[in-house]
Design a protein around this motif. Structure first.
Motif, PDB file in Angstrom:
ATOM      1  N   LYS A 121       0.831  -1.204   0.000  1.00 56.87           N
ATOM      2  CA  LYS A 121       0.000   0.000   0.000  1.00 56.87           C
ATOM      3  C   LYS A 121       0.864   1.252   0.000  1.00 56.87           C
ATOM      4  O   LYS A 121       0.602   2.197  -0.753  1.00 56.87           O
ATOM      5  CB  LYS A 121      -0.931  -0.001   1.208  1.00 56.87           C
ATOM      6  CG  LYS A 121      -1.876   1.175   1.254  1.00 56.87           C
ATOM      7  CD  LYS A 121      -2.837   1.040   2.415  1.00 56.87           C
ATOM      8  CE  LYS A 121      -3.897   2.120   2.378  1.00 56.87           C
ATOM      9  NZ  LYS A 121      -3.489   3.348   2.985  1.00 56.87           N
ATOM     10  N   LEU A 122       1.894   1.266   0.797  1.00 54.92           N
ATOM     11  CA  LEU A 122       2.784   2.409   0.888  1.00 54.92           C
ATOM     12  C   LEU A 122       3.469   2.681  -0.459  1.00 54.92           C
ATOM     13  O   LEU A 122       3.466   3.814  -0.951  1.00 54.92           O
ATOM     14  CB  LEU A 122       3.824   2.172   1.983  1.00 54.92           C
ATOM     15  CG  LEU A 122       4.831   3.279   2.265  1.00 54.92           C
ATOM     16  CD1 LEU A 122       4.148   4.583   2.616  1.00 54.92           C
ATOM     17  CD2 LEU A 122       5.755   2.838   3.397  1.00 54.92           C
ATOM     18  N   VAL A 123       4.017   1.645  -1.067  1.00 53.45           N
ATOM     19  CA  VAL A 123       4.681   1.810  -2.365  1.00 53.45           C
ATOM     20  C   VAL A 123       3.658   2.193  -3.426  1.00 53.45           C
ATOM     21  O   VAL A 123       3.925   3.047  -4.282  1.00 53.45           O
ATOM     22  CB  VAL A 123       5.452   0.534  -2.765  1.00 53.45           C
ATOM     23  CG1 VAL A 123       5.993   0.644  -4.184  1.00 53.45           C
ATOM     24  CG2 VAL A 123       6.587   0.277  -1.781  1.00 53.45           C
ATOM     25  N   SER A 124       2.471   1.625  -3.358  1.00 50.67           N
ATOM     26  CA  SER A 124       1.426   1.954  -4.318  1.00 50.67           C
ATOM     27  C   SER A 124       1.041   3.436  -4.237  1.00 50.67           C
ATOM     28  O   SER A 124       0.845   4.091  -5.267  1.00 50.67           O
ATOM     29  CB  SER A 124       0.188   1.086  -4.055  1.00 50.67           C
ATOM     30  OG  SER A 124      -0.853   1.427  -4.932  1.00 50.67           O
ATOM     31  N   GLU A 125       0.959   3.966  -3.042  1.00 53.15           N
ATOM     32  CA  GLU A 125       0.653   5.391  -2.877  1.00 53.15           C
ATOM     33  C   GLU A 125       1.721   6.255  -3.531  1.00 53.15           C
ATOM     34  O   GLU A 125       1.411   7.262  -4.177  1.00 53.15           O
ATOM     35  CB  GLU A 125       0.543   5.743  -1.396  1.00 53.15           C
ATOM     36  CG  GLU A 125      -0.681   5.188  -0.718  1.00 53.15           C
ATOM     37  CD  GLU A 125      -0.699   5.441   0.776  1.00 53.15           C
ATOM     38  OE1 GLU A 125       0.081   6.290   1.269  1.00 53.15           O
ATOM     39  OE2 GLU A 125      -1.506   4.801   1.466  1.00 53.15           O
ATOM     40  N   ILE A 126       2.965   5.859  -3.387  1.00 50.80           N
ATOM     41  CA  ILE A 126       4.066   6.610  -4.000  1.00 50.80           C
ATOM     42  C   ILE A 126       3.994   6.493  -5.516  1.00 50.80           C
ATOM     43  O   ILE A 126       4.113   7.486  -6.240  1.00 50.80           O
ATOM     44  CB  ILE A 126       5.429   6.110  -3.473  1.00 50.80           C
ATOM     45  CG1 ILE A 126       5.541   6.411  -1.972  1.00 50.80           C
ATOM     46  CG2 ILE A 126       6.580   6.753  -4.243  1.00 50.80           C
ATOM     47  CD1 ILE A 126       6.712   5.731  -1.278  1.00 50.80           C
ATOM     48  N   ARG A 127       3.764   5.290  -6.015  1.00 49.10           N
ATOM     49  CA  ARG A 127       3.687   5.075  -7.463  1.00 49.10           C
ATOM     50  C   ARG A 127       2.516   5.827  -8.077  1.00 49.10           C
ATOM     51  O   ARG A 127       2.630   6.378  -9.170  1.00 49.10           O
ATOM     52  CB  ARG A 127       3.557   3.580  -7.775  1.00 49.10           C
ATOM     53  CG  ARG A 127       4.779   2.726  -7.463  1.00 49.10           C
ATOM     54  CD  ARG A 127       5.919   2.965  -8.433  1.00 49.10           C
ATOM     55  NE  ARG A 127       5.531   2.827  -9.815  1.00 49.10           N
ATOM     56  CZ  ARG A 127       5.574   1.702 -10.517  1.00 49.10           C
ATOM     57  NH1 ARG A 127       6.010   0.600  -9.972  1.00 49.10           N
ATOM     58  NH2 ARG A 127       5.197   1.690 -11.779  1.00 49.10           N
ATOM     59  N   PRO A 168       8.185   7.004 -10.909  1.00 45.17           N
ATOM     60  CA  PRO A 168       8.587   5.690 -11.428  1.00 45.17           C
ATOM     61  C   PRO A 168       9.520   4.980 -10.448  1.00 45.17           C
ATOM     62  O   PRO A 168      10.142   5.610  -9.590  1.00 45.17           O
ATOM     63  CB  PRO A 168       9.317   6.032 -12.732  1.00 45.17           C
ATOM     64  CG  PRO A 168       9.817   7.413 -12.534  1.00 45.17           C
ATOM     65  CD  PRO A 168       8.813   8.103 -11.639  1.00 45.17           C
ATOM     66  N   PRO A 169       9.635   3.662 -10.581  1.00 41.52           N
ATOM     67  CA  PRO A 169      10.498   2.889  -9.685  1.00 41.52           C
ATOM     68  C   PRO A 169      11.935   3.411  -9.622  1.00 41.52           C
ATOM     69  O   PRO A 169      12.532   3.452  -8.546  1.00 41.52           O
ATOM     70  CB  PRO A 169      10.452   1.474 -10.252  1.00 41.52           C
ATOM     71  CG  PRO A 169       9.179   1.409 -10.994  1.00 41.52           C
ATOM     72  CD  PRO A 169       8.938   2.788 -11.526  1.00 41.52           C
ATOM     73  N   SER A 170      12.480   3.821 -10.755  1.00 41.26           N
ATOM     74  CA  SER A 170      13.870   4.300 -10.760  1.00 41.26           C
ATOM     75  C   SER A 170      14.032   5.526  -9.863  1.00 41.26           C
ATOM     76  O   SER A 170      15.060   5.687  -9.192  1.00 41.26           O
ATOM     77  CB  SER A 170      14.327   4.620 -12.185  1.00 41.26           C
ATOM     78  OG  SER A 170      13.489   5.606 -12.762  1.00 41.26           O
ATOM     79  N   GLU A 171      13.035   6.365  -9.830  1.00 36.59           N
ATOM     80  CA  GLU A 171      13.074   7.561  -8.978  1.00 36.59           C
ATOM     81  C   GLU A 171      12.904   7.192  -7.504  1.00 36.59           C
ATOM     82  O   GLU A 171      13.573   7.753  -6.631  1.00 36.59           O
ATOM     83  CB  GLU A 171      11.964   8.528  -9.409  1.00 36.59           C
ATOM     84  CG  GLU A 171      11.983   9.830  -8.685  1.00 36.59           C
ATOM     85  CD  GLU A 171      12.951  10.832  -9.288  1.00 36.59           C
ATOM     86  OE1 GLU A 171      13.141  11.871  -8.657  1.00 36.59           O
ATOM     87  OE2 GLU A 171      13.515  10.565 -10.357  1.00 36.59           O
ATOM     88  N   ILE A 172      12.028   6.239  -7.225  1.00 36.53           N
ATOM     89  CA  ILE A 172      11.835   5.789  -5.840  1.00 36.53           C
ATOM     90  C   ILE A 172      13.139   5.217  -5.298  1.00 36.53           C
ATOM     91  O   ILE A 172      13.548   5.535  -4.180  1.00 36.53           O
ATOM     92  CB  ILE A 172      10.703   4.740  -5.748  1.00 36.53           C
ATOM     93  CG1 ILE A 172       9.370   5.360  -6.174  1.00 36.53           C
ATOM     94  CG2 ILE A 172      10.608   4.179  -4.329  1.00 36.53           C
ATOM     95  CD1 ILE A 172       8.239   4.358  -6.352  1.00 36.53           C
TER      96      ILE A 172
END
Length: 68
Positions: A14-20, A25-29
């Motif tokens: 859920k946390l990663v989904s909120e960021i996405r 994008p994943p590379s930025e995360i």
């Protein structure tokens, strides 16, 4: 009926989904948090079950910055 927190894998998803969903994008995360791509993938897949406090904190801080 008592309230139970979701399993850590679901909470991380859920946390990663909120960021996405903010458009990051994943590379930025990975760049912003210092996580490896593999760790991020495991979190998105619900496979990460024992993250460090620092890992969770970095993701929460990133999410909070994006909400501003």
């Amino acid at each position: 009926m008592s309230h139970r927190d979701p399993p850590i894998g679901e909470a991380l998803q859920k946390l990663v989904s909120e960021i996405r969903h903010s458009g990051m994008p994943p590379s930025e995360i990975v760049r912003e948090t210092g996580l490896s791509r593999n760790t991020l993938w495991r979190m998105e897949s619900g496979l990460a079950t024992a993250p460090s406090y620092g890992t969770v904190q970095r993701l929460q801080n990133l999410r909070d910055r994006l909400k501003r």
